[in-house]
Design a protein around this motif. Structure first.
Motif, PDB file in Angstrom:
ATOM      1  N   SER A  30       0.854  -1.187   0.000  1.00 53.88           N
ATOM      2  CA  SER A  30       0.000   0.000   0.000  1.00 53.88           C
ATOM      3  C   SER A  30       0.886   1.232   0.000  1.00 53.88           C
ATOM      4  CB  SER A  30      -0.907   0.004   1.236  1.00 53.88           C
ATOM      5  OG  SER A  30      -0.154   0.294   2.396  1.00 53.88           O
ATOM      6  N   THR A  66      -5.804  -4.612   5.662  1.00 51.53           N
ATOM      7  CA  THR A  66      -5.535  -3.369   4.947  1.00 51.53           C
ATOM      8  C   THR A  66      -6.391  -2.270   5.553  1.00 51.53           C
ATOM      9  OG1 THR A  66      -5.454  -2.243   2.821  1.00 51.53           O
ATOM     10  CG2 THR A  66      -7.203  -3.870   3.098  1.00 51.53           C
ATOM     11  N   SER A 126      -5.470   1.193   4.421  1.00 49.77           N
ATOM     12  CA  SER A 126      -4.892   2.380   3.774  1.00 49.77           C
ATOM     13  C   SER A 126      -5.238   2.390   2.294  1.00 49.77           C
ATOM     14  CB  SER A 126      -3.376   2.390   3.951  1.00 49.77           C
ATOM     15  OG  SER A 126      -2.799   1.289   3.293  1.00 49.77           O
ATOM     16  N   LEU A 176      -3.589   0.358  -2.406  1.00 51.75           N
ATOM     17  CA  LEU A 176      -3.134  -1.028  -2.432  1.00 51.75           C
ATOM     18  C   LEU A 176      -2.846  -1.430  -3.882  1.00 51.75           C
ATOM     19  CD1 LEU A 176      -2.725  -3.283  -0.321  1.00 51.75           C
ATOM     20  CD2 LEU A 176      -4.892  -4.224  -1.113  1.00 51.75           C
TER      21      LEU A 176
END
Length: 173
Positions: free
Chosen positions: A22, A89, A91, A94
């Motif tokens: 990411s 995840t 953020s 990606l």
């Protein structure tokens, strides 16, 4: 929606590697950290927000598909080797990242996932050398995500010596 294909194409690998990263989390060459404490050696999830995946092909084109599932998918017999890891995840940005190459956005909502990384043709990829222009890739990979709480990694299928090599390597770290 039972399955959403996020990527399906040929990608380039170098040094047997390809990543998921990411904008806030990168591998930065930390192979040991990616596999620290894992029993599988094909998909390293030891660095939060990243995945490091090994391939049979050292340098060249491979077939690669990324899917998002609602529930745990079945593992078809066509895949010779498969492992599962947990992934979180939270953020933006990606991407599937080629080692020293291009980046491909992955539209994966924030959350906790189980990830299955499946391979076929790893031995052929390792032995075949660089695929010539117009020749299909030797090896193919499937990366599947589905919502699930964190759990230890595991080897779900191992049929090739090449995968066994990577698993032994990870356990020795």
């Amino acid at each position: 929606m039972s399955v959403k294909v996020l990527l399906h194409q040929e990608v380039h690998v170098s040094y047997h590697q390809i990543y998921v990263e990411s904008s806030e989390a990168t591998i930065e060459g930390d192979v040991n950290g990616a596999f620290l404490g894992q029993v599988n050696g094909l998909c390293g999830a030891g660095i939060p927000g990243t995945l490091l995946m090994f391939t049979g092909t050292h340098t060249g084109r491979i077939g690669f598909t990324v899917e998002l599932h609602r529930d745990r998918p079945t593992l078809p017999g066509v895949w010779e080797d498969a492992v599962e890891v947990s992934f979180t995840t939270d953020s933006d940005g990606l991407e599937l990242v080629e080692c020293c190459g291009d980046r491909y956005p992955l539209d994966l909502p924030d959350g906790d996932y189980r990830v299955r990384y499946s391979a076929r043709g790893m031995t052929e990829g390792h032995q075949g050398g660089v695929p010539q222009e117009g020749q299909p890739p030797w090896d193919h990979y499937l990366l599947q995500f589905w919502p699930a709480p964190p759990a230890p990694d595991r080897v779900t299928r191992m049929t090739t010596e090449h995968a066994e090599y990577w698993h032994k390597s990870a356990r020795a770290r």
